[in-house]
Design a protein around this motif. Structure first.
Motif, PDB file in Angstrom:
ATOM      1  N   UNK A 253       0.846  -1.198   0.000  1.00 57.30           N
ATOM      2  CA  UNK A 253       0.000   0.000   0.000  1.00 57.30           C
ATOM      3  C   UNK A 253       0.875   1.238   0.000  1.00 57.30           C
ATOM      4  N   UNK A 254       0.319   2.344  -0.487  1.00 54.54           N
ATOM      5  CA  UNK A 254       1.051   3.607  -0.468  1.00 54.54           C
ATOM      6  C   UNK A 254       0.829   4.304   0.865  1.00 54.54           C
TER       7      UNK A 254
ATOM      8  N   UNK B 146      -4.790   7.398  -2.676  1.00 51.51           N
ATOM      9  CA  UNK B 146      -4.798   7.999  -1.354  1.00 51.51           C
ATOM     10  C   UNK B 146      -3.920   7.196  -0.401  1.00 51.51           C
ATOM     11  N   UNK B 147      -3.561   7.816   0.696  1.00 49.80           N
ATOM     12  CA  UNK B 147      -2.727   7.145   1.685  1.00 49.80           C
ATOM     13  C   UNK B 147      -3.434   5.899   2.202  1.00 49.80           C
ATOM     14  N   UNK B 148      -2.702   4.769   2.233  1.00 48.18           N
ATOM     15  CA  UNK B 148      -3.259   3.507   2.699  1.00 48.18           C
ATOM     16  C   UNK B 148      -3.916   2.679   1.618  1.00 48.18           C
ATOM     17  N   UNK B 149      -4.032   3.177   0.391  1.00 52.78           N
ATOM     18  CA  UNK B 149      -4.685   2.434  -0.684  1.00 52.78           C
ATOM     19  C   UNK B 149      -3.759   1.323  -1.195  1.00 52.78           C
ATOM     20  N   UNK B 150      -4.353   0.145  -1.475  1.00 57.85           N
ATOM     21  CA  UNK B 150      -3.577  -1.015  -1.933  1.00 57.85           C
ATOM     22  C   UNK B 150      -3.141  -0.823  -3.384  1.00 57.85           C
ATOM     23  N   UNK B 151      -1.851  -0.982  -3.609  1.00 55.28           N
ATOM     24  CA  UNK B 151      -1.319  -0.888  -4.966  1.00 55.28           C
ATOM     25  C   UNK B 151      -1.288  -2.256  -5.636  1.00 55.28           C
ATOM     26  N   UNK B 152      -0.862  -3.282  -4.904  1.00 51.61           N
ATOM     27  CA  UNK B 152      -0.808  -4.633  -5.450  1.00 51.61           C
ATOM     28  C   UNK B 152      -0.747  -5.625  -4.291  1.00 51.61           C
ATOM     29  N   UNK B 153      -0.940  -6.909  -4.626  1.00 49.44           N
ATOM     30  CA  UNK B 153      -0.812  -7.999  -3.655  1.00 49.44           C
ATOM     31  C   UNK B 153       0.246  -8.963  -4.171  1.00 49.44           C
ATOM     32  N   UNK B 154       1.254  -9.227  -3.348  1.00 51.37           N
ATOM     33  CA  UNK B 154       2.308 -10.178  -3.676  1.00 51.37           C
ATOM     34  C   UNK B 154       2.068 -11.476  -2.912  1.00 51.37           C
ATOM     35  N   UNK B 155       2.373 -12.606  -3.533  1.00 52.37           N
ATOM     36  CA  UNK B 155       2.222 -13.896  -2.864  1.00 52.37           C
ATOM     37  C   UNK B 155       3.580 -14.575  -2.756  1.00 52.37           C
ATOM     38  N   UNK B 156       3.792 -15.175  -1.615  1.00 49.04           N
ATOM     39  CA  UNK B 156       5.034 -15.896  -1.340  1.00 49.04           C
ATOM     40  C   UNK B 156       4.699 -17.368  -1.153  1.00 49.04           C
ATOM     41  N   UNK B 157       4.988 -18.190  -2.185  1.00 44.59           N
ATOM     42  CA  UNK B 157       4.705 -19.627  -2.130  1.00 44.59           C
ATOM     43  C   UNK B 157       5.939 -20.435  -1.772  1.00 44.59           C
ATOM     44  N   UNK B 158       6.955 -19.782  -1.238  1.00 46.66           N
ATOM     45  CA  UNK B 158       8.181 -20.491  -0.877  1.00 46.66           C
ATOM     46  C   UNK B 158       7.909 -21.560   0.185  1.00 46.66           C
ATOM     47  N   UNK B 159       7.006 -21.277   1.078  1.00 47.02           N
ATOM     48  CA  UNK B 159       6.600 -22.256   2.091  1.00 47.02           C
ATOM     49  C   UNK B 159       5.105 -22.160   2.297  1.00 47.02           C
TER      50      UNK B 159
END
Length: 501
Positions: free
Chosen positions: A129-130, A304-317
């Motif tokens: 988020x920004x 705006x402040x707090x708005x989600x820019x993207x979602x990253x996923x970590x499938x390492x575990x």
């Protein structure tokens, strides 16, 4: 003398005749020896119990076990022995990998429960988020792309009015404080000579102290806006406002205390980095990249402040969510308490399963699911990359295990040391009898065994002398070999013989 001479001549003629007969027999042996062998075999077979009156077709002149060491394999019989061609062995999957010697090993009596792969709560998904209001000027990644921690994702031109105002007031106070410092130095010089009253110097010093207190308050206000101590010091040193926010992919295992850092570039002298980390910050436990799962903004968009820019996923575990039924609660708790390893069993297309061994139970849920009436428990699963490629400058990867995959968990219950353990496909069943097929030279002998325990995947055979460690057996295709053996003996073939429903 004539009588003696005649006797000697007769004896000589007899020996010469015998030698001629032996010579002729040796020369023509290939013609009469097979017939003689057949006659001897038929004569012997007629005196064997249970074989008198059999058809002549069952007594072939060729001995299929010629050269076989019968003394080393007592009890060898034709009706329990089977020869397979190389093609037949390949048809039922008998190779060097499936013809294995018997070994004594530790067997875990176990149970299986249904399971599914799930994400790690609070770890698998990372929301970016920004922290400030602005306009997206550049998007450096695409949806589905694999990115390493520290990769530049977005650039945002800051339009946050409060941040701009706070920086402006901070710089203004810095300027006023510099003026007071210079005035105090001037007054100190003239006051010492008596040209100016000392009260004027004291007034300037009080004004400097007020500005210093105001500056400290403004510095804390900038910290509340998300700037670090180092960044505030950088503003004070450069005397320039921050105009740009650069958003970087965060790390998973390591977090810097300063999440926003200043950066210098050719086209922008003052910029801001979010979640950027120095090169010496290495990711010790994390080995795979992050996947840009959801991209929610585009170039030119105001955020705006707090708005989600993207979602990253970590499938390492990931985690495997097992579901234990009520009668299995105590077993699961005992396994977790003793830290016994569990196995994950994945079904494969075609024949066989893929088994991941030596996994560890992470924790048990503290409540029973009211809908399914099951106790959920979780097992850690380390993931693997199966594909890593680049296309048009972007990197794309594929993981071996994905959330939503269904499987079974094999939970150990009891340890049995020094056991003969074979796969279920190594056992053929006929009525109450169970058999394995032992390799003996160029053929396989059917050996009756006592099955102590059997589950979905393995069979424990009693170590009672039927088999010995080192005996090579077929660990696959026992059912087909049993049917071939019955077909060879001329009996009716039961298509379900040895088949476990």
């Amino acid at each position: 003398m004539n009588t003696q001479s005649r006797t000697y001549l007769l004896k000589g003629a007899w020996w010469i005749g015998l030698a001629i007969i032996i010579l002729i027999g040796g020369v023509t042996s290939s013609r009469w020896i097979p017939g003689l062998n057949s006659w001897v075999e038929q004569t012997i077979s007629s005196f064997r119990p249970g074989e008198a009156g059999t058809d002549d077709e069952s007594h072939e002149p060729h001995d299929s076990h010629e050269g076989h060491d019968h003394e080393s394999h007592a009890g060898h019989q034709d009706e329990t022995s089977l020869e397979l061609s190389a093609q037949a062995m390949r048809n039922i999957g008998l190779t060097e990998e499936t013809l294995l010697p018997v070994q004594l090993e530790t067997f875990w009596r176990s149970m299986t429960v249904p399971a599914v792969i799930v994400e790690r709560p609070g770890r698998t998904r990372v929301q970016v988020a920004t922290p400030m209001t602005g306009v997206i000027t550049d998007v450096h990644a695409v949806e589905g792309e694999a990115v390493e921690p520290g990769t530049l994702l977005f650039q945002i031109r800051l339009t946050h009015e409060d941040l701009v105002q706070a920086q402006t007031e901070f710089l203004k106070t810095l300027g006023e404080l510099d003026v007071e410092e210079r005035e105090i130095k001037r007054l100190e010089a003239v006051t010492s000579s008596g040209a100016v009253a000392g009260k004027l110097l004291l007034d300037r010093e009080y004004a400097r102290d007020k500005l210093s207190a105001l500056l400290r308050a403004q510095r804390e206000a900038l910290r509340l806006h998300g700037l670090s101590e180092g960044q505030v010091n950088q503003i004070a040193e450069d005397r320039r406002l921050l105009r740009e926010l650069q958003v970087f992919a965060p790390t998973i295992d390591n977090h810097e205390p300063e999440e926003l850092q200043l950066t210098r570039s050719a086209d922008q002298n003052s910029a801001l980095e979010f979640d950027s980390f120095p090169p010496e910050t290495k990711f010790v436990t994390h080995v795979g990249p992050l996947i840009l799962q959801d991209l929610n903004v585009h170039k030119g968009q105001s955020v705006n402040a707090g708005e989600t820019l993207c979602v990253l996923t970590d499938y390492d575990e990931l985690l495997i969510e097992g579901m234990a039924f009520e009668q299995d609660f105590e077993t699961i708790r005992e396994t977790s308490k003793n830290q016994w390893p569990v196995d994950a069993i994945f079904e494969k297309a075609g024949d066989g399963n893929r088994i991941v061994e030596g996994l560890e139970i992470a924790y048990l849920a503290n409540q029973v699911d009211t809908g399914s009436r099951t106790l959920k428990f979780y097992v850690r699963l380390r993931n693997e990359l199966v594909k890593d490629r680049r296309d048009s400058g972007n990197r794309y990867v594929e993981w071996k295990y994905l959330p939503g995959q269904r499987l079974q968990l094999r939970i150990p219950i009891e340890e049995w040391p020094e056991q003969i353990v074979v796969p279920v496909d190594a056992i053929a069943r006929e009525g109450v009898e169970s058999f394995v097929f032992q390799q003996n030279g160029d053929h396989f002998d059917r050996v009756p065994v006592h099955v102590k325990y059997r589950d979905q995947f393995s069979v424990v055979i009693a170590n009672d002398g039927s088999l010995y460690p080192g005996d090579v057996i077929a660990t696959k295709g026992a059912h087909q070999m049993q049917m071939a053996l019955k077909n060879k003996s001329g009996g009716g073939v039961d298509p379900h013989a040895g088949h476990n429903h």
